[in-house]
Design an enzyme around this catalytic site. Structure first.
Site, PDB file in Angstrom:
ATOM      1  N   SER A 179       3.962  -7.571   5.018  1.00  0.00           N
ATOM      2  CA  SER A 179       3.421  -6.289   5.452  1.00  0.00           C
ATOM      3  C   SER A 179       1.928  -6.450   5.716  1.00  0.00           C
ATOM      4  CB  SER A 179       3.637  -5.230   4.368  1.00  0.00           C
ATOM      5  OG  SER A 179       2.905  -4.049   4.644  1.00  0.00           O
ATOM      6  N   TYR A 208       2.557  -3.003  -4.481  1.00  0.00           N
ATOM      7  CA  TYR A 208       3.222  -3.352  -3.228  1.00  0.00           C
ATOM      8  C   TYR A 208       2.416  -4.387  -2.446  1.00  0.00           C
ATOM      9  CZ  TYR A 208       5.307  -2.621   1.430  1.00  0.00           C
ATOM     10  OH  TYR A 208       5.903  -2.791   2.670  1.00  0.00           O
TER      11      TYR A 208
END
Length: 273
Positions: free
Chosen positions: A141, A154
């Site tokens: 990501s 995350y």
């Protein structure tokens, strides 16, 4: 990719029952690949695979379960005779600062988003090394290198995926196996359905950013497919992330100052309601 034999090329996509995984499954199927749709949700996996035609298969798996990966290897050998592309796509999201995020949620996101990718690579790297060809796509990501606040767990898990991919690329290169890491920013998917966060405001913000991103799951799928046809390592799908990645690498302190400026601006907006 290196020249292949006469069999249909094959791809296994985790999290292939929805979102980015489904879009990638459809893109590869459209190009003639035999697709293995792997997902924790049996109905989603089956539904996508059946919609792709007779050459597609579905497989129910928990990517954190090593025995599931063993069964996936067996299924791929039986159905396809080998594997050309592995897409480690399945993942979850956690919002919140370091203080706000529980250790339980840290373990949850790292177990799935990082160690699930590790398990997939460990499972199929030997097969690809033996074949002398193959391509592993690890889905990370923009959060993995953005250093943005509010997504500490995350972002850390996704940064681990980037680092893993960099090292694995060098390890597998002598065997003729390619590795890429996909680092999208916000794309409209079902990620927020399982997202954990201190309150609902995180999900609402992410959903708003997904809606307004201008980049679709199909756009990301095309980037991945193109990187298999003509191998590239770092796959950045959003224009603003490309310059941010370069700025952070070349001028890290300038990038940090820019980041803090954006954080303060967001805080002022929040106070105004």
């Amino acid at each position: 990719m290196p020249e292949q034999d006469s069999r249909r090329p094959s791809v296994l996509i985790t999290g292939g029952g929805a979102g980015l995984g489904e879009a990638m499954a459809r893109r590869f199927a459209a190009a003639g690949y035999a697709v293995m749709v792997a997902d924790l949700d049996e109905d989603r996996a089956r539904g996508v695979a059946e919609s792709l035609g007779a050459s597609a298969r579905w497989f129910v798996m928990d990517i954190t379960d090593e025995s599931a990966w063993t069964r996936a290897i067996e299924a791929v050998r039986e159905e396809f005779g080998g594997l050309d592309v592995l897409v480690n796509n399945a993942g979850v999201a956690v919002g919140g600062s370091l203080e706000e995020t529980s250790m339980e949620d840290w373990r949850w996101v790292i177990e799935i988003d990082l160690l699930g990718v590790v398990a997939g690579c460990k499972a199929f790297a030997p097969m690809m090394r033996e074949q002398g060809r193959g391509h592993i796509i690890n889905v990370a990501s923009f959060a993995g290198f953005a250093a943005a606040p509010g997504i500490n767990a995350y972002g850390t898990a996704k940064a681990g995926v980037v680092a893993l991919s960099e090292m694995l690329r060098a390890e597998l290169a002598p065997a003729g196996v390619e590795v890429s890491v996909l680092c999208p920013a916000f794309v409209k998917t079902r990620l927020t359905e399982t997202m954990r966060a201190p309150d609902d405001s995180y999900q609402r913000r992410v959903e708003r950013w997904m809606q307004n991103s201008g980049v679709t799951a199909e756009d990301v799928a095309q980037t991945v497919f193109a990187a298999v046809r003509r191998p590239r390592f770092m796959l950045l799908t959003h224009g603003n992330t490309r310059w941010a990645w370069r700025l952070k690498r070349w001028f890290p302190e300038r990038y940090y100052r820019m980041l803090i400026k954006q954080v303060k601006k967001a805080e002022r907006r929040a106070r105004r309601g």
